[in-house]
Write an enzyme that holds these catalytic residues in place. Structure first.
Site, PDB file in Angstrom:
ATOM      1  N   LYS A 228     -41.662  21.169  65.568  1.00 27.93           N
ATOM      2  CA  LYS A 228     -42.312  22.246  64.832  1.00 27.93           C
ATOM      3  C   LYS A 228     -43.624  21.810  64.199  1.00 27.93           C
ATOM      4  O   LYS A 228     -43.922  20.624  64.076  1.00 27.93           O
ATOM      5  CB  LYS A 228     -41.354  22.807  63.778  1.00 27.93           C
ATOM      6  CG  LYS A 228     -40.245  23.652  64.395  1.00 27.93           C
ATOM      7  CD  LYS A 228     -39.429  24.396  63.357  1.00 27.93           C
ATOM      8  CE  LYS A 228     -38.426  25.325  64.041  1.00 27.93           C
ATOM      9  NZ  LYS A 228     -37.577  26.047  63.056  1.00 27.93           N
ATOM     10  N   ARG A 262     -30.502  21.266  65.480  1.00 34.50           N
ATOM     11  CA  ARG A 262     -30.936  22.060  66.636  1.00 34.50           C
ATOM     12  C   ARG A 262     -32.217  21.441  67.187  1.00 34.50           C
ATOM     13  O   ARG A 262     -33.252  21.443  66.518  1.00 34.50           O
ATOM     14  CB  ARG A 262     -31.172  23.510  66.219  1.00 34.50           C
ATOM     15  CG  ARG A 262     -31.576  24.440  67.357  1.00 34.50           C
ATOM     16  CD  ARG A 262     -31.816  25.855  66.841  1.00 34.50           C
ATOM     17  NE  ARG A 262     -32.162  26.775  67.920  1.00 34.50           N
ATOM     18  CZ  ARG A 262     -33.396  26.973  68.379  1.00 34.50           C
ATOM     19  NH1 ARG A 262     -34.420  26.314  67.831  1.00 34.50           N
ATOM     20  NH2 ARG A 262     -33.621  27.815  69.372  1.00 34.50           N
TER      21      ARG A 262
END
Length: 283
Positions: A228, A262
């Site tokens: 991210k 995740r």
């Protein structure tokens, strides 16, 4: 590592997730426009092959998503999402011994995905779409509730918090209450702080620093920071160069009590988790 406050067994459809240890959830985007791997696994056979590779690398769960939730993403029709997700879920359920997570906010996908073998609903909108609470309740599956303000298309337009940790906790507590009213038992819930969703870099870092505060809600935590922008902003790295930062955050998340990570890079994250487990098991 912080000790969990919840039962160790979470029924996930035909399988059970052992919450007494951390798990790695492999990301399987069957979309053309996800920020990291959009289009790579949009064909069923490619998707199933990648799921098998992640399972072999140590993933306990495979998170199948048919609607991109990257910043700026536009929603797709329920039928289009279902057409992307259903064949992949059905094939994975038939061929692999793994818990299938349905990365969806769409009631029709929840119902059909559960029927085809899904074991968990992972909803970035925390069951706020019309009909989602009822659909999730009907499936009987556990649900992961995530914090996000607004929609993916607009969520990064100047998000503001007075106290990001307290406000994320308040939001998740309110959604837990909504689930209880809809007949979804608290024992079926997991929580995700929503890193990168309607949060600046400063919000993300503060939330991560105080991640263990969310354990006061009494439910297992799922953390998704793989590749991210918070990693890219701190380290000045492009999407494909964020593995080291992601592994650092994965290890820190486990130390702060996270139960599920995740990730895109399953093998490397599994190694990190196993190394942490070995140290914690030592005398």
């Amino acid at each position: 590592m912080i000790s969990p406050q919840y039962p160790a067994r979470l029924p996930c459809g035909s399988r059970v997730l052992d919450l007494s240890r951390p798990h790695v959830m492999g990301i399987l985007n069957v979309t053309p426009d996800s920020f990291s791997d959009g289009g790579r696994f949009a064909v069923r056979d490619q998707a199933v092959r990648h799921a098998a590779e992640m399972l072999a690398a140590g993933a306990t769960l495979i998170d199948v998503g048919g609607e991109s939730t990257r910043p700026g993403a536009q929603s797709v029709s329920p039928q289009e999402e279902l057409d992307r997700v259903a064949p992949v879920v059905e094939a994975i359920a038939a061929e692999l011994d793994v818990i299938i997570s349905l990365d969806t906010s769409t009631p029709a996908v929840m119902r059909e995905g559960a029927r085809l073998g899904g074991g968990l609903i992972n909803d970035v909108r925390s069951l706020q779409r019309e009909g989602a609470l009822q659909a999730a309740a009907e499936t009987g599956l556990p649900v992961c509730l995530m914090h996000m303000l607004g929609e993916p298309g607009t969520m990064q337009r100047d998000p503001v918090y007075r106290d990001v940790v307290a406000e994320v906790a308040d939001f998740l507590g309110q959604r837990m209450a909504a689930c209880a009213q809809a007949g979804i038992a608290v024992e079926r819930l997991l929580l995700d702080p929503g890193f990168g969703f309607a949060k600046t870099l400063e919000h993300n870092l503060s939330l991560f620093k105080h991640l263990d505060a969310l354990l006061e809600l009494g439910r297992p935590l799922l953390v998704g920071v793989s590749r991210k922008s918070m990693i890219g902003q701190v380290l000045q790295r492009e999407v494909g160069e964020r593995l080291s930062g992601g592994l650092a955050l994965a290890a820190l998340a486990v130390a702060k009590g996270a139960c599920i990570l995740r990730v895109h890079d399953v093998a490397e994250t599994v190694d990190a988790v196993r190394m942490i487990a070995a140290v914690n098991a030592a005398e």
